[in-house]
Scaffold this motif. Structure first.
Motif, PDB file in Angstrom:
ATOM      1  N   ILE A   1      -2.762  15.525 -65.029  1.00 38.05           N
ATOM      2  CA  ILE A   1      -3.371  15.086 -66.281  1.00 38.05           C
ATOM      3  C   ILE A   1      -2.528  13.946 -66.829  1.00 38.05           C
ATOM      4  CG2 ILE A   1      -2.107  16.683 -67.785  1.00 38.05           C
ATOM      5  CD1 ILE A   1      -4.795  17.107 -69.285  1.00 38.05           C
ATOM      6  N   SER A   2      -3.175  12.904 -67.318  1.00 39.72           N
ATOM      7  CA  SER A   2      -2.426  11.774 -67.864  1.00 39.72           C
ATOM      8  C   SER A   2      -2.676  11.651 -69.355  1.00 39.72           C
ATOM      9  CB  SER A   2      -2.820  10.473 -67.157  1.00 39.72           C
ATOM     10  OG  SER A   2      -4.169  10.135 -67.400  1.00 39.72           O
ATOM     11  N   LEU A   3      -1.629  11.270 -70.080  1.00 39.32           N
ATOM     12  CA  LEU A   3      -1.698  11.092 -71.521  1.00 39.32           C
ATOM     13  C   LEU A   3      -1.477   9.629 -71.859  1.00 39.32           C
ATOM     14  CD1 LEU A   3       0.553  14.095 -72.634  1.00 39.32           C
ATOM     15  CD2 LEU A   3      -1.947  14.063 -72.452  1.00 39.32           C
ATOM     16  N   LYS A   4      -2.180   9.172 -72.866  1.00 38.97           N
ATOM     17  CA  LYS A   4      -1.950   7.817 -73.345  1.00 38.97           C
ATOM     18  C   LYS A   4      -0.599   7.765 -74.054  1.00 38.97           C
ATOM     19  CE  LYS A   4      -6.828   6.587 -73.759  1.00 38.97           C
ATOM     20  NZ  LYS A   4      -7.893   6.011 -74.628  1.00 38.97           N
ATOM     21  N   ASP A   5      -0.224   6.566 -74.522  1.00 33.85           N
ATOM     22  CA  ASP A   5       1.115   6.430 -75.077  1.00 33.85           C
ATOM     23  C   ASP A   5       1.307   7.109 -76.423  1.00 33.85           C
ATOM     24  OD1 ASP A   5      -0.353   4.699 -76.595  1.00 33.85           O
ATOM     25  OD2 ASP A   5       0.764   2.894 -76.052  1.00 33.85           O
ATOM     26  N   ASP A   6       0.222   7.672 -76.999  1.00 32.67           N
ATOM     27  CA  ASP A   6       0.398   8.481 -78.209  1.00 32.67           C
ATOM     28  C   ASP A   6       0.792   9.913 -77.866  1.00 32.67           C
ATOM     29  OD1 ASP A   6      -1.956   9.492 -77.175  1.00 32.67           O
ATOM     30  OD2 ASP A   6      -3.143   9.181 -78.989  1.00 32.67           O
ATOM     31  N   VAL A   7       0.840  10.235 -76.577  1.00 30.89           N
ATOM     32  CA  VAL A   7       1.173  11.561 -76.071  1.00 30.89           C
ATOM     33  C   VAL A   7       0.271  12.621 -76.711  1.00 30.89           C
ATOM     34  CG1 VAL A   7       3.064  13.103 -75.444  1.00 30.89           C
ATOM     35  CG2 VAL A   7       3.555  10.744 -75.949  1.00 30.89           C
ATOM     36  N   ASN A   8      -0.949  12.259 -76.947  1.00 26.73           N
ATOM     37  CA  ASN A   8      -1.913  13.179 -77.559  1.00 26.73           C
ATOM     38  C   ASN A   8      -3.286  13.048 -76.916  1.00 26.73           C
ATOM     39  OD1 ASN A   8      -3.105  15.015 -79.335  1.00 26.73           O
ATOM     40  ND2 ASN A   8      -3.443  13.478 -80.918  1.00 26.73           N
ATOM     41  N   THR A   9      -3.652  11.842 -76.544  1.00 28.16           N
ATOM     42  CA  THR A   9      -4.981  11.580 -76.008  1.00 28.16           C
ATOM     43  C   THR A   9      -4.959  11.572 -74.489  1.00 28.16           C
ATOM     44  OG1 THR A   9      -5.422  10.181 -77.926  1.00 28.16           O
ATOM     45  CG2 THR A   9      -6.950  10.024 -76.072  1.00 28.16           C
ATOM     46  N   ILE A  10      -5.870  12.322 -73.895  1.00 25.40           N
ATOM     47  CA  ILE A  10      -5.946  12.391 -72.436  1.00 25.40           C
ATOM     48  C   ILE A  10      -6.654  11.154 -71.887  1.00 25.40           C
ATOM     49  CG2 ILE A  10      -6.932  13.641 -70.469  1.00 25.40           C
ATOM     50  CD1 ILE A  10      -6.612  16.209 -72.080  1.00 25.40           C
ATOM     51  N   LYS A  11      -6.012  10.504 -70.944  1.00 25.57           N
ATOM     52  CA  LYS A  11      -6.621   9.375 -70.253  1.00 25.57           C
ATOM     53  C   LYS A  11      -7.533   9.866 -69.136  1.00 25.57           C
ATOM     54  CE  LYS A  11      -7.317   5.358 -68.239  1.00 25.57           C
ATOM     55  NZ  LYS A  11      -8.350   4.430 -68.755  1.00 25.57           N
ATOM     56  N   GLY A  12      -7.036  10.798 -68.332  1.00 23.13           N
ATOM     57  CA  GLY A  12      -7.834  11.322 -67.223  1.00 23.13           C
ATOM     58  C   GLY A  12      -7.221  12.575 -66.640  1.00 23.13           C
ATOM     59  N   ALA A  13      -7.966  13.246 -65.777  1.00 25.20           N
ATOM     60  CA  ALA A  13      -7.481  14.486 -65.158  1.00 25.20           C
ATOM     61  C   ALA A  13      -8.109  14.670 -63.781  1.00 25.20           C
ATOM     62  CB  ALA A  13      -7.809  15.688 -66.041  1.00 25.20           C
ATOM     63  N   THR A  14      -7.393  15.335 -62.916  1.00 22.46           N
ATOM     64  CA  THR A  14      -7.932  15.731 -61.616  1.00 22.46           C
ATOM     65  C   THR A  14      -7.606  17.208 -61.417  1.00 22.46           C
ATOM     66  OG1 THR A  14      -5.916  15.197 -60.358  1.00 22.46           O
ATOM     67  CG2 THR A  14      -7.539  13.435 -60.656  1.00 22.46           C
ATOM     68  N   PHE A  15      -8.497  17.915 -60.745  1.00 19.37           N
ATOM     69  CA  PHE A  15      -8.297  19.338 -60.486  1.00 19.37           C
ATOM     70  C   PHE A  15      -8.660  19.664 -59.044  1.00 19.37           C
ATOM     71  CE2 PHE A  15      -9.629  19.016 -64.982  1.00 19.37           C
ATOM     72  CZ  PHE A  15      -8.469  19.463 -65.587  1.00 19.37           C
ATOM     73  N   ASP A  16      -7.983  20.661 -58.498  1.00 14.25           N
ATOM     74  CA  ASP A  16      -8.308  21.147 -57.166  1.00 14.25           C
ATOM     75  C   ASP A  16      -7.980  22.633 -57.102  1.00 14.25           C
ATOM     76  OD1 ASP A  16      -9.150  21.161 -54.514  1.00 14.25           O
ATOM     77  OD2 ASP A  16      -8.015  19.357 -54.009  1.00 14.25           O
ATOM     78  N   HIS A  17      -8.264  23.256 -55.985  1.00 15.94           N
ATOM     79  CA  HIS A  17      -8.081  24.710 -55.874  1.00 15.94           C
ATOM     80  C   HIS A  17      -7.856  25.104 -54.421  1.00 15.94           C
ATOM     81  CE1 HIS A  17     -12.065  25.417 -54.002  1.00 15.94           C
ATOM     82  NE2 HIS A  17     -12.380  24.316 -54.648  1.00 15.94           N
ATOM     83  N   LEU A  18      -7.398  26.329 -54.217  1.00 19.31           N
ATOM     84  CA  LEU A  18      -7.195  26.855 -52.867  1.00 19.31           C
ATOM     85  C   LEU A  18      -8.294  27.809 -52.425  1.00 19.31           C
ATOM     86  CD1 LEU A  18      -3.337  27.563 -52.760  1.00 19.31           C
ATOM     87  CD2 LEU A  18      -4.589  25.641 -51.766  1.00 19.31           C
ATOM     88  N   GLY A  19      -9.040  28.382 -53.381  1.00 19.26           N
ATOM     89  CA  GLY A  19     -10.026  29.364 -52.934  1.00 19.26           C
ATOM     90  C   GLY A  19     -11.073  29.757 -53.946  1.00 19.26           C
ATOM     91  N   GLU A  20     -11.427  28.852 -54.868  1.00 13.57           N
ATOM     92  CA  GLU A  20     -12.435  29.209 -55.863  1.00 13.57           C
ATOM     93  C   GLU A  20     -13.832  29.206 -55.232  1.00 13.57           C
ATOM     94  OE1 GLU A  20     -11.206  30.246 -59.130  1.00 13.57           O
ATOM     95  OE2 GLU A  20      -9.721  30.233 -57.529  1.00 13.57           O
TER      96      GLU A  20
END
Length: 247
Positions: free
Chosen positions: A140-159
């Motif tokens: 997960i990435s945060l903008k320079d305000d350390v509050n707003t999310i820029k983007g995210a990636t997710f993965d799993h092993l067995g869902e």
């Protein structure tokens, strides 16, 4: 009768020896193949990790191009301790989060990647937690305000395909963009995956819509985001050039 018995014994012995030799040869070939492929497999894992880190700040690339773009946009790799101090003796990129989470918190290392894209700074944090059947993880990435999310990636092993495995879908990842991780009182709450009529346009509610039929996986995503994020507060609080939205 005796000659026939001898021939039968010899025949059985020959078959047994042939089977043994065949097993040994096949096992040797498989072992050699597995060993020879290890460097390629490790490099693929490295490149995929770079891809995922870059994706959170809006940089898409294929594996062959990952290293060049990673070197271009990732300006710092930091290995932090629980007090938010940089441990120069450790390589942040090589930290295995699965192993770290088995340690007491005070012994863990927390990798942090700092990206600069078009003059803007972003902080990329690795995530890992528990889904329904096995581990879930991402960045997960945060903008320079350390509050707003820029983007995210997710993965799993067995869902479960079509249910918890939907966390890898683009529509789910995009729901986190521009969401805030602090509430209106300045408390770090992360972003919760919840059921209900979530207003996707409301980026201050600290919520995204859940995946139908995947409550446990959604809870796992919520928990790992809040648990991992709070480990980085000591570092952000120490940075005088960062205005952290803390009480």
């Amino acid at each position: 009768m005796e000659e026939k018995s001898v021939n039968k014994t010899n025949s059985n012995g020959y078959t047994f020896m042939f089977a043994v030799i065949l097993v040994v040869v096949v096992a040797s070939v498989l072992a050699f193949t597995a060993t020879s492929l290890q460097p390629t497999q490790r490099e693929n894992v490295r490149q995929e990790k770079m891809q995922n880190i870059l994706a959170t700040v809006g940089i898409e690339t294929d594996r062959p191009g990952a290293q060049k773009l990673y070197d271009q946009y990732i300006v710092e790799e930091l290995a932090l301790n629980q007090n938010g101090e940089v441990d120069e003796s450790k390589n942040a990129f090589e930290v295995d989060l699965a192993k770290e989470l088995k340690k007491p918190v005070e012994e863990q290392t927390f990798p942090l990647y700092i990206a600069e894209v078009e003059g803007k700074r972003y902080y990329v944090l690795p995530l890992r937690g528990n889904g329904l059947w096995n581990a879930i993880f991402g960045y997960i990435s945060l903008k320079d305000d350390v509050n707003t999310i820029k983007g995210a990636t997710f993965d799993h092993l067995g869902e479960t395909p079509g249910l918890g495995a939907e966390i890898t879908k683009q529509w789910f990842k995009e729901a986190f963009e521009e969401e805030k991780i602090f509430d209106s009182n300045g408390n770090l709450v992360g972003v919760s995956v919840v059921k209900g009529n979530i207003d996707a346009s409301d980026k201050d509610d600290n919520k995204v819509d859940a995946i139908s039929g995947a409550t446990i996986t959604g809870d796992g995503v919520s928990d790992m985001i809040s648990e991992r994020l709070k480990r980085y507060l000591p570092y952000f609080e120490k940075q005088k050039d960062i205005k952290v939205a803390i009480k």
